[in-house]
Every structure is written in structure tokens, then in C-alpha cells.
Design an enzyme around this catalytic site. Structure first.
Site, PDB file in Angstrom:
ATOM      1  N   PRO A  11       0.811  -1.229   0.000  1.00 19.84           N
ATOM      2  CG  PRO A  11      -0.237  -1.192   2.086  1.00 19.84           C
ATOM      3  CD  PRO A  11       0.578  -2.059   1.179  1.00 19.84           C
ATOM      4  CG  ASP A  70      13.300  -6.302  -5.664  1.00 17.96           C
ATOM      5  OD1 ASP A  70      12.426  -6.297  -4.765  1.00 17.96           O
ATOM      6  OD2 ASP A  70      14.327  -6.988  -5.587  1.00 17.96           O
TER       7      ASP A  70
END
Length: 176
Positions: A11, A70
Site C-alpha cells: 500500500p 524491486d
């Protein structure tokens, strides 16, 4: 309007990408919006490899241009830990606070001048055809002795930016 899939369940990352990409001529969609699972086993040993893997798998699943990243924290005095294991550093079920606590416990006794670290992020943008573009960036700082601030997520409360005199968690979203 063309859709851009932001391939994350995090989130905090979703919120940041929505703010960063606000105003582009694409409709930003999440995996939940289009009913796909963005989970990919991050089996690569580099940020580049994991970002590439997530972007290509999710682009193939969704049939959409996909942005995946990433990222993680690399602490010099810990030989680059937690690195690609940043999200799983204190175990797969650990929350942000537990990861921060674990990091600080590993750094006990390390003096300020040896607490240098960097956040590294690699972004991959993949088309469903398989074409992929990578870009990366780093942000250098120092790991504090204790958390400070309530903004952000992850290791932000212990990542101090000397040129601003604040941790990442003390910055507004615009400053970050």
C-alpha cells in the site's frame, strides 16, 4: 486511455506511485482493479532480476504495460544487508516495525560514521510482448539509532538524510 499496471500489493508503494505518476496520460490500475494476483516468487539475487521478473510475469498475466520495482536497503557495515531480502529481513511474516527493530539490533555498537546505507530501487517497465526497460536509482543516508517520524513506510523512520537533517519518515510526501 491506455492502462498502466502498477504491479504491487504494497500500500505504501501504491500511494507513492499514484502521487509520482499523477497527471501522466495513462490510466493507472492496480492488480486488484483488474483481478490478477501480482505475487511472484522473488527468486533472483539482484534488484534488477526481481524487478524484471515481476514486470514480465505481471505483464503477461494482465496483457498490459506493467511497471514493477524491486527496492531495498543496503547497509554498508552489514555487508549490504538486508538488500534483496529487505521485505523479509526479520522473517516472512514480520511487519515494518519488526524489520526496523531487527535491523537496529544487528547494528548495536556500530558507531555513527560506520552506519552508512543506501536505498536502491530498480524499476522495470514491461510490455506484454516481452520488451522490458530498466532504470535504477539510489538515495544515500545513515541508519539512526532509533526510529523518528511517522511518514512513509518500511525503513523510512531509521534512514537519515544528512543534507536535510531528517529521516525519510519526517519528510512530507512532496519532499520525499
Amino acid at each position: 486511455m491506455t492502462k498502466l499496471l502498477i504491479a504491487t500489493n504494497n500500500p505504501g508503494k501504491k500511494k507513492e506511485y499514484n502521487k509520482l505518476l499523477h497527471g501522466i496520460d495513462w490510466e493507472l490500475v492496480s492488480p486488484q482493479d483488474i483481478g490478477i494476483d501480482p505475487a511472484v516468487d522473488e527468486v533472483e539475487t539482484t534488484f534488477e532480476g526481481n524487478a524484471y521478473l515481476k514486470a514480465t510475469v505481471c505483464a503477461a498475466r494482465a496483457g498490459l504495460v506493467t511497471l514493477a520495482d524491486d527496492s531495498g536497503l543496503e547497509v554498508e557495515s552489514l555487508g549490504g544487508e538486508p538488500g534483496v531480502f529487505s521485505a523479509r529481513y526479520a522473517g516472512p511474516a514480520a511487519n515494518d516495525q519488526q524489520r526496523v527493530d531487527y535491523l537496529l539490533s544487528k547494528m548495536q555498537g556500530i558507531p555513527w560514521e560506520q552506519r552508512t546505507a543506501r536505498f536502491k530501487c530498480v524499476i522495470a517497465i514491461a510490455q506484454s510482448s516481452g520488451e522490458v526497460r530498466l532504470c535504477d536509482g539510489t538515495c544515500h543516508g545513515i541508519i539512526t539509532y532509533e526510529p523518528k517520524g511517522v511518514q512513509g513506510f518500511g525503513y523510512d523512520p531509521v534512514f537519515f538524510l544528512p543534507h536535510l537533517g531528517k529521516t525519510m519518515a519526517e519528510l512530507t510526501s512532496d519532499q520525499k
